[in-house]
Enzyme design. Structure first.
Site, PDB file in Angstrom:
ATOM      1  N   HIS A 396       4.582  -0.466 -11.088  1.00 35.07           N
ATOM      2  CA  HIS A 396       4.846   0.443  -9.972  1.00 35.07           C
ATOM      3  C   HIS A 396       3.552   0.801  -9.239  1.00 35.07           C
ATOM      4  O   HIS A 396       3.440   0.633  -8.012  1.00 35.07           O
ATOM      5  CB  HIS A 396       5.518   1.701 -10.523  1.00 35.07           C
ATOM      6  N   GLU A 397       2.562   1.279  -9.989  1.00 35.16           N
ATOM      7  CA  GLU A 397       1.314   1.701  -9.358  1.00 35.16           C
ATOM      8  C   GLU A 397       0.540   0.516  -8.779  1.00 35.16           C
ATOM      9  O   GLU A 397      -0.173   0.656  -7.779  1.00 35.16           O
ATOM     10  CB  GLU A 397       0.458   2.479 -10.355  1.00 35.16           C
ATOM     11  N   HIS A 400       1.547  -0.009  -5.188  1.00 33.12           N
ATOM     12  CA  HIS A 400       0.745   0.804  -4.266  1.00 33.12           C
ATOM     13  C   HIS A 400      -0.640   0.189  -4.080  1.00 33.12           C
ATOM     14  O   HIS A 400      -1.155   0.095  -2.956  1.00 33.12           O
ATOM     15  CB  HIS A 400       0.564   2.215  -4.823  1.00 33.12           C
TER      16      HIS A 400
END
Length: 611
Positions: A396-397, A400
């Protein structure tokens, strides 16, 4: 095999450097940071050289915007270093002081630059368009200049804009106070385990203990954690009220009819997108209740499903654990459809210590990616415990991180920063690729059921839970707009009412115990106005986009990589339309719910075939 940092051993000094980020890429030392801060501080006054002159020529306008952009870029780098240094251990005062210095310096910068938007508006849209056509250096600022014109009705006079900019450090107080209280000063409780050991139920401890296969442990942990928060309900209610009042000050100053409209007008998101999400998720609550009933069945519970059961393993015999190295390889394998260029950057990030992995005493809870150091590279903070959810958080990170990496490499600084509304698309997209990758490689029934359950957990946590938060947040701000009191007790009553409706408490789908009323005070995102709904919208957008990529649609892959590199060069609704999804319709949510039901069908089929 790497030994995971346990709840009893969270001394940062004992964590190997390989699992700590390397902030020397930003500045080699605090002394170097201090020297650069002093240099930039002296330069901020140069903005005054352009006051009253922006309309004199396209060249002067370009000079002013280039200076402002360069100063902003350097201030962002300074702030990134100070904030991440502070996040390593919130108990240490020096980095806190550095962060406060940057908040004050940013406020000064904002005050010095406050004349720019009003002067651009005085110049007029026709003159701005002529300037853009005449001066090539304005090309990178064209989108932002036109956006200033769009927001004309909410832009104030020079002196009024300066007042709002000067108020920024004061406006940050509620969030700053909450962060220190929650991460450094809060007296978190301790509970006794059946083996005679005691464990501290701080934020990291709670996140781990609520997943325990032992029902008594997770019940005790959740009860102790939220009752402890409840004992500070008055204080936490005051900090949240301060945050809402801050929002009211800004929205009313800028002549917006509501805090929601003020928050969404910046990125030019229709209010209907927010309300459509809340209405749509409420319409699909029967599907959510189907999932909760399925969870109860998979857990083998013979009595009521409780809120404290919602993070426990769906398949008790499966305890998926991964070292950081294993997590890295799984994530890289999952991202192969995006090409070698993408995965090469991931490998570099792992090698060059872009990530701070483990929970340690005083470290900020949760996880984030910070791409604010434009000329360096993004950084990531994790609190990695080795569970599958932690691997998913890593993916997920990294979503980003890769969006920041591509945007910073492709876009000029003026348009490199992408709007939050699209930020969570890249992160959730990576989660979708990861779960698909894992399911294709796992054949044994218990583990496959566990991962399918994790997919449903993702929908629960990101679509239903975040929309529940969004509905609570909207009603909280509406309370403030009506001039009614916002206290800890009032917020607890509102929160538990909404939560019980979402989880079917009255129908005994899932019992929401009284202490859950205090969960609102555990959510730091409520200090970022109307942020959480974007997790849900982004999840549904990512579902639509990832399905095309996983199907091998090469055009979809190209569009997605272009989207990652687009930064903030367009409004978020348009960026997503270019990528292939229209967020002004019900289609993304409806597709997500359809997929959710398909996964539940598969799980029920497997369960029905087992002896």
């Amino acid at each position: 095999m790497t030994v995971l940092v346990t709840a009893q051993d969270r001394d940062r000094a004992k964590v190997a450097d390989a699992y700590k980020w390397n902030l020397t890429d930003v500045y080699p030392s605090q002394a170097a940071w201090r020297e650069q801060k002093e240099t930039i501080t002296a330069e901020i006054a140069r903005l005054n050289e352009f006051r009253g002159r922006l309309g004199s020529s396209p060249g002067v306008l370009a000079d002013a915007l280039e200076l402002m952009s360069r100063l902003d870029k350097e201030l962002s780098r300074l702030y990134v270093y100070a904030s991440m240094l502070s996040d390593e251990d919130t108990r240490v005062s020096t980095p806190q002081g550095m962060q406060q210095e940057m908040q004050q310096l940013y406020a000064r910068f904002g005050a010095e630059a406050s004349f720019i938007e009003p002067e651009v508006l005085k110049t007029g849209s026709e003159a701005i368009e002529k300037a853009i056509a005449a001066e090539p250096r304005l090309a990178s600022h064209a989108f932002n200049l036109r956006d200033i014109v769009r927001r004309a009705a909410h832009t104030l006079s020079d002196s009024e804009e300066k007042i709002l900019a000067d108020a920024a450090p004061m406006a940050a107080s509620s969030n700053n106070i909450y962060t220190i209280l929650a991460n450094a000063d809060f007296p978190y409780p301790t509970i006794a385990l059946a083996d005679g050991n005691s464990v501290k139920v701080d934020q990291a401890g709670y996140s781990e203990l609520r997943t325990s296969p032992d029902r008594a442990v997770r019940q005790a942990a959740m009860s102790a954690f939220f009752n402890a928060l409840g004992s500070f309900s008055r204080t936490l209610g005051v900090t949240m009220n301060s945050n809402v009042q801050k929002s009211l000050f800004y929205s009313r100053s800028r002549k917006y009819p509501s805090n929601l409209e003020a928050a969404l007008n910046g990125p030019n998101i229709p209010v209907s997108v927010y309300t459509r999400l809340v209405d749509g998720v409420n319409r699909h609550l029967p599907t959510f209740h189907r999932y909760l009933n399925l969870r109860k069945r998979m857990m083998g519970l013979t009595d009521d499903l409780h809120y404290y059961d919602l993070y426990a393993p769906l398949v008790a015999s499966v305890d998926l654990r991964y070292t950081p190295e294993e997590a890295q390889e799984h994530v890289i394998g999952a991202m192969l459809p995006l090409g070698k260029g993408y995965t090469d950057v991931l490998r570099e990030g792992f090698r060059a210590r872009w990530i701070d992995w483990y929970p340690t005493d005083g470290k900020v809870s949760g996880a984030y990616s910070n791409g604010g150091a434009y000329d360096v590279h993004p950084y990531m903070l994790l609190n990695y415990l080795g569970q599958y959810n932690d691997v998913s958080t890593l993916a997920h990170e990294l979503g980003h991180t890769m969006q920041s990496y591509y945007s910073n490499k492709t876009q000029p600084y003026a348009t490199a920063g992408y709007p939050t509304f699209v930020a969570e698309v890249a992160s959730t997209f990576n989660e979708a690729l990861l779960i698909d990758y894992m399911l294709k490689r796992i054949t044994d029934t218990p583990t496959r059921l566990s991962l399918l359950g994790n997919y449903l957990e993702g929908i629960k946590a990101t679509v239903f839970r975040q929309t529940q938060f969004a509905e609570f947040e909207l009603r909280m701000h509406e309370t403030g707009e009506r001039g009614e009191p916002i206290t800890g007790d009032a917020l607890a009553k509102l929160y538990v009412e909404i939560t019980r409706r979402y989880y079917g408490h009255d129908q005994k789908v899932a019992i929401v115990d009284d202490y859950i009323a205090h969960e609102w005070s555990f959510i730091p995102h409520f200090y970022r106005d109307f942020y959480v709904f974007q997790y849900a919208t982004s999840f549904t957008a990512a579902e639509a986009l990832s399905a095309k990529v996983l199907a091998g649609d090469h055009d979809a892959i190209a569009r997605y990589l272009t989207f990652l590199a687009a930064g903030g060069s367009k409004y978020p609704i348009d960026l997503l339309k270019d990528a292939g999804v229209d967020m002004t319709t019900d289609e993304p949510l409806d597709l997500t719910i359809k997929r959710m039901n398909e996964v539940m069908d598969e799980i029920e089929k497997v369960l029905g075939s087992r002896p």
